[in-house]
Design a protein around this motif. Sequence first.
Motif: not given
Length: 82
Positions: A46-62
Motif C-alpha cells: 500500500s502506498l500514497d502517490a499523487e496519481n497512478k503514474e507516480a505509483a507505477e513508477i515507484a512500484v517498478t523501482a521497488m
Amino acid sequence: MYKATIFVTLKESVLDPQGVAVKGSLHTMGYNQVSDVRIGKRLEVSLDAENKEAAEIAVTAMCEKLFSNPVIENFRFELEEV
C-alpha cells in the motif's frame, strides 16, 4: 492511496528446484496430469502517490531494486486505487 499486488517469478530459463519438488509430490499423490510447477512470490504494497503514474513508477523501482533479482526473476504488478 494505491494498492499494488506484485508477482515475482523465476525466468523460464532458470531451474526451479522447489517447483520440481512440488511436482514430484503431486505425482506421488496421484496428480499425474501435472506437467510443470513454478513457484513464485506474491506481495501486497500500500502506498500514497499523487496519481497512478507516480505509483507505477515507484512500484517498478521497488521491484527492480528490492523485490526481484533481475538476473533470474521477472515481475509484474496490478495497481488499484483504494
